[in-house]
Motif scaffolding. Structure first.
Motif, PDB file in Angstrom:
ATOM      1  N   HIS A  43       0.820  -1.202   0.000  1.00  0.00           N
ATOM      2  CA  HIS A  43       0.000   0.000   0.000  1.00  0.00           C
ATOM      3  C   HIS A  43       0.863   1.265   0.000  1.00  0.00           C
ATOM      4  O   HIS A  43       1.992   1.256   0.501  1.00  0.00           O
ATOM      5  CB  HIS A  43      -0.898   0.054   1.253  1.00  0.00           C
ATOM      6  N   VAL A  44       0.298   2.330  -0.555  1.00  0.00           N
ATOM      7  CA  VAL A  44       0.881   3.663  -0.374  1.00  0.00           C
ATOM      8  C   VAL A  44       0.241   4.234   0.892  1.00  0.00           C
ATOM      9  O   VAL A  44      -0.983   4.241   1.032  1.00  0.00           O
ATOM     10  CB  VAL A  44       0.569   4.583  -1.568  1.00  0.00           C
ATOM     11  N   ILE A  45       1.070   4.666   1.825  1.00  0.00           N
ATOM     12  CA  ILE A  45       0.572   5.135   3.118  1.00  0.00           C
ATOM     13  C   ILE A  45       0.692   6.658   3.195  1.00  0.00           C
ATOM     14  O   ILE A  45       1.765   7.214   2.958  1.00  0.00           O
ATOM     15  CB  ILE A  45       1.356   4.483   4.282  1.00  0.00           C
ATOM     16  N   ILE A  46      -0.438   7.302   3.465  1.00  0.00           N
ATOM     17  CA  ILE A  46      -0.443   8.765   3.632  1.00  0.00           C
ATOM     18  C   ILE A  46      -0.728   9.071   5.105  1.00  0.00           C
ATOM     19  O   ILE A  46      -1.677   8.553   5.680  1.00  0.00           O
ATOM     20  CB  ILE A  46      -1.524   9.435   2.753  1.00  0.00           C
ATOM     21  N   GLN A  47       0.098   9.898   5.688  1.00  0.00           N
ATOM     22  CA  GLN A  47       0.034  10.182   7.125  1.00  0.00           C
ATOM     23  C   GLN A  47      -0.357  11.638   7.358  1.00  0.00           C
ATOM     24  O   GLN A  47       0.159  12.542   6.707  1.00  0.00           O
ATOM     25  CB  GLN A  47       1.413   9.916   7.735  1.00  0.00           C
ATOM     26  N   SER A  48      -1.293  11.848   8.269  1.00  0.00           N
ATOM     27  CA  SER A  48      -1.636  13.210   8.682  1.00  0.00           C
ATOM     28  C   SER A  48      -1.689  13.243  10.201  1.00  0.00           C
ATOM     29  O   SER A  48      -2.375  12.434  10.815  1.00  0.00           O
ATOM     30  CB  SER A  48      -2.986  13.630   8.095  1.00  0.00           C
ATOM     31  N   ASP A  49      -0.952  14.146  10.811  1.00  0.00           N
ATOM     32  CA  ASP A  49      -0.906  14.207  12.275  1.00  0.00           C
ATOM     33  C   ASP A  49      -2.041  15.081  12.807  1.00  0.00           C
ATOM     34  O   ASP A  49      -2.442  16.058  12.179  1.00  0.00           O
ATOM     35  CB  ASP A  49       0.442  14.766  12.741  1.00  0.00           C
ATOM     36  N   ILE A  50      -2.557  14.699  13.963  1.00  0.00           N
ATOM     37  CA  ILE A  50      -3.607  15.459  14.637  1.00  0.00           C
ATOM     38  C   ILE A  50      -2.961  16.195  15.802  1.00  0.00           C
ATOM     39  O   ILE A  50      -2.265  15.587  16.615  1.00  0.00           O
ATOM     40  CB  ILE A  50      -4.721  14.520  15.134  1.00  0.00           C
ATOM     41  N   LYS A  51      -3.179  17.507  15.862  1.00  0.00           N
ATOM     42  CA  LYS A  51      -2.490  18.325  16.859  1.00  0.00           C
ATOM     43  C   LYS A  51      -3.488  19.214  17.597  1.00  0.00           C
ATOM     44  O   LYS A  51      -4.669  19.229  17.296  1.00  0.00           O
ATOM     45  CB  LYS A  51      -1.413  19.170  16.161  1.00  0.00           C
ATOM     46  N   GLY A  52      -2.978  19.968  18.553  1.00  0.00           N
ATOM     47  CA  GLY A  52      -3.835  20.808  19.371  1.00  0.00           C
ATOM     48  C   GLY A  52      -4.042  20.145  20.718  1.00  0.00           C
ATOM     49  O   GLY A  52      -3.080  19.695  21.345  1.00  0.00           O
ATOM     50  N   ASP A  53      -5.310  20.084  21.171  1.00  0.00           N
ATOM     51  CA  ASP A  53      -5.599  19.475  22.471  1.00  0.00           C
ATOM     52  C   ASP A  53      -5.316  17.970  22.471  1.00  0.00           C
ATOM     53  O   ASP A  53      -5.092  17.378  23.521  1.00  0.00           O
ATOM     54  CB  ASP A  53      -7.073  19.698  22.853  1.00  0.00           C
ATOM     55  N   PHE A  54      -5.387  17.353  21.310  1.00  0.00           N
ATOM     56  CA  PHE A  54      -5.138  15.913  21.188  1.00  0.00           C
ATOM     57  C   PHE A  54      -3.860  15.691  20.386  1.00  0.00           C
ATOM     58  O   PHE A  54      -3.487  16.508  19.562  1.00  0.00           O
ATOM     59  CB  PHE A  54      -6.285  15.204  20.457  1.00  0.00           C
ATOM     60  N   ASN A  55      -3.220  14.553  20.615  1.00  0.00           N
ATOM     61  CA  ASN A  55      -2.032  14.188  19.849  1.00  0.00           C
ATOM     62  C   ASN A  55      -2.263  12.827  19.204  1.00  0.00           C
ATOM     63  O   ASN A  55      -2.516  11.843  19.888  1.00  0.00           O
ATOM     64  CB  ASN A  55      -0.809  14.108  20.779  1.00  0.00           C
ATOM     65  N   GLY A  56      -2.216  12.784  17.886  1.00  0.00           N
ATOM     66  CA  GLY A  56      -2.433  11.501  17.221  1.00  0.00           C
ATOM     67  C   GLY A  56      -2.107  11.595  15.746  1.00  0.00           C
ATOM     68  O   GLY A  56      -1.503  12.567  15.280  1.00  0.00           O
ATOM     69  N   SER A  57      -2.511  10.590  15.004  1.00  0.00           N
ATOM     70  CA  SER A  57      -2.273  10.541  13.565  1.00  0.00           C
ATOM     71  C   SER A  57      -3.360   9.748  12.877  1.00  0.00           C
ATOM     72  O   SER A  57      -3.966   8.863  13.476  1.00  0.00           O
ATOM     73  CB  SER A  57      -0.935   9.854  13.256  1.00  0.00           C
ATOM     74  N   THR A  58      -3.594  10.083  11.616  1.00  0.00           N
ATOM     75  CA  THR A  58      -4.372   9.189  10.769  1.00  0.00           C
ATOM     76  C   THR A  58      -3.423   8.642   9.712  1.00  0.00           C
ATOM     77  O   THR A  58      -2.526   9.341   9.238  1.00  0.00           O
ATOM     78  CB  THR A  58      -5.538   9.905  10.051  1.00  0.00           C
ATOM     79  N   LEU A  59      -3.635   7.395   9.359  1.00  0.00           N
ATOM     80  CA  LEU A  59      -2.923   6.775   8.245  1.00  0.00           C
ATOM     81  C   LEU A  59      -3.974   6.248   7.279  1.00  0.00           C
ATOM     82  O   LEU A  59      -4.860   5.491   7.671  1.00  0.00           O
ATOM     83  CB  LEU A  59      -2.060   5.605   8.718  1.00  0.00           C
ATOM     84  N   LEU A  60      -3.882   6.655   6.022  1.00  0.00           N
ATOM     85  CA  LEU A  60      -4.732   6.095   4.983  1.00  0.00           C
ATOM     86  C   LEU A  60      -3.876   5.181   4.135  1.00  0.00           C
ATOM     87  O   LEU A  60      -2.761   5.552   3.731  1.00  0.00           O
ATOM     88  CB  LEU A  60      -5.326   7.211   4.120  1.00  0.00           C
ATOM     89  N   LEU A  61      -4.381   3.990   3.851  1.00  0.00           N
ATOM     90  CA  LEU A  61      -3.594   2.975   3.144  1.00  0.00           C
ATOM     91  C   LEU A  61      -4.246   2.679   1.800  1.00  0.00           C
ATOM     92  O   LEU A  61      -5.335   2.105   1.738  1.00  0.00           O
ATOM     93  CB  LEU A  61      -3.491   1.714   4.003  1.00  0.00           C
ATOM     94  N   PHE A  62      -3.589   3.094   0.729  1.00  0.00           N
ATOM     95  CA  PHE A  62      -4.135   2.940  -0.614  1.00  0.00           C
ATOM     96  C   PHE A  62      -3.470   1.760  -1.328  1.00  0.00           C
ATOM     97  O   PHE A  62      -2.249   1.740  -1.494  1.00  0.00           O
ATOM     98  CB  PHE A  62      -3.879   4.204  -1.446  1.00  0.00           C
TER      99      PHE A  62
END
Length: 214
Positions: A63-82
Motif C-alpha cells: 500500500h501507499v501510506i499517507i500520514q496526517s498528524d492530529i495536533k492541538g488538544d489531542f495528539n495523534g495521527s491518521t494513516l490512509l492505506l491505498f
C-alpha cells in the motif's frame, strides 16, 4: 504505566463519537470517488507502540501510506492505506487516467492521494472537535519517504509526555464497484485517551448527552 481504565459504556461512547466523525469522512470520500462508500464499524484497541508499528509495517509493501498528524488538544495521527487497485480506480475517476501503471506514483496521483487524505482527516477532526468541544486540527498530510515505522517513531518519541500505549481505530471504507477497501488507521496517545474520557465523564456527570441525541 498502567493501562487507562475505560468502562464498557465509555468505550461505546468513544466508538459512537468516532463513528459520527468517520461517517462524515466517508461522505466526503464518496463525493470524490463518485461511488457509494460503505463504512465498517471501527475496532477500538489499546495497544503498545511496538505492536502498532508492527501492524502498520505489514501494509508497507502492498500500500501507499499517507500520514496526517492530529495536533492541538489531542495528539495523534491518521494513516490512509491505498492499494494499487484503489489508486488505479481513483486515478481513472478523478484524473481521467485510463491505463494506470502500478507501482510508481506520478506527481498528479500523489497530489490526489494527499488531497483525499486532507479531506477525510479534515472531516473527521472537525466532527471530533465539535462533539468533544476541543481545539484540534489536522496537519498537512505527507507520504513518508522512509519506512513508516521511522515516521511514526518521530511523532511518538518527540512527544515528551508520550506514554507507551496508543489507542487505535482501524476501519475500512469499501466502495461497491470493485469492492476495494481503503483502510484507515486512527490513533491517539494515552494522554489523549485520558482527556477524551475526562470530557465524556464531565458530560455524563452533568447529565448532558455528549452526542446531542434526545
Amino acid at each position: 504505566m498502567m493501562e487507562p481504565q475505560v468502562t464498557d459504556l465509555e468505550r461505546d461512547i468513544i466508538k459512537e463519537i468516532l463513528n459520527i466523525g468517520l461517517a462524515r469522512a466517508a461522505d466526503s470520500f464518496a463525493a470524490i470517488a463518485r461511488d457509494k462508500v460503505m463504512l465498517k464499524v471501527p475496532d477500538i484497541q489499546i495497544i503498545e507502540v511496538k505492536e502498532l508499528i508492527s501492524l502498520v509495517s505489514k501494509f508497507e509493501n502492498s500500500h501507499v501510506i499517507i500520514q496526517s498528524d492530529i495536533k492541538g488538544d489531542f495528539n495523534g495521527s491518521t494513516l490512509l492505506l491505498f492499494s494499487d487497485d484503489h489508486i488505479a480506480r481513483l486515478s481513472e475517476v478523478c484524473l481521467s487516467m485510463l491505463e494506470v501503471q502500478k507501482g510508481e506514483l506520478n506527481l498528479m496521483q500523489e497530489s490526489l492521494l494527499l488531497e483525499i487524505s486532507n479531506i477525510i482527516t479534515g472531516a473527521l477532526v472537525t466532527q471530533l472537535a465539535n462533539i468533544l468541544k476541543s481545539n484540534i486540527y489536522g496537519s498537512p498530510p505527507k507520504a513518508p519517504k522512509s519506512h513508516i515505522a521511522d515516521s511514526l517513531k518521530d511523532i511518538l518519541v518527540q512527544h515528551p509526555l508520550f506514554q507507551p500505549l496508543v489507542f487505535t481505530v482501524i476501519t475500512q471504507f469499501s466502495h461497491n464497484l470493485k469492492s476495494v477497501e481503503l483502510p484507515l488507521m486512527l490513533f491517539f496517545d494515552t494522554n489523549t485517551l485520558l482527556k477524551m474520557i475526562d470530557i465524556i465523564r464531565t458530560f455524563t456527570q452533568n447529565k448532558n448527552n455528549i452526542l446531542g441525541e434526545d
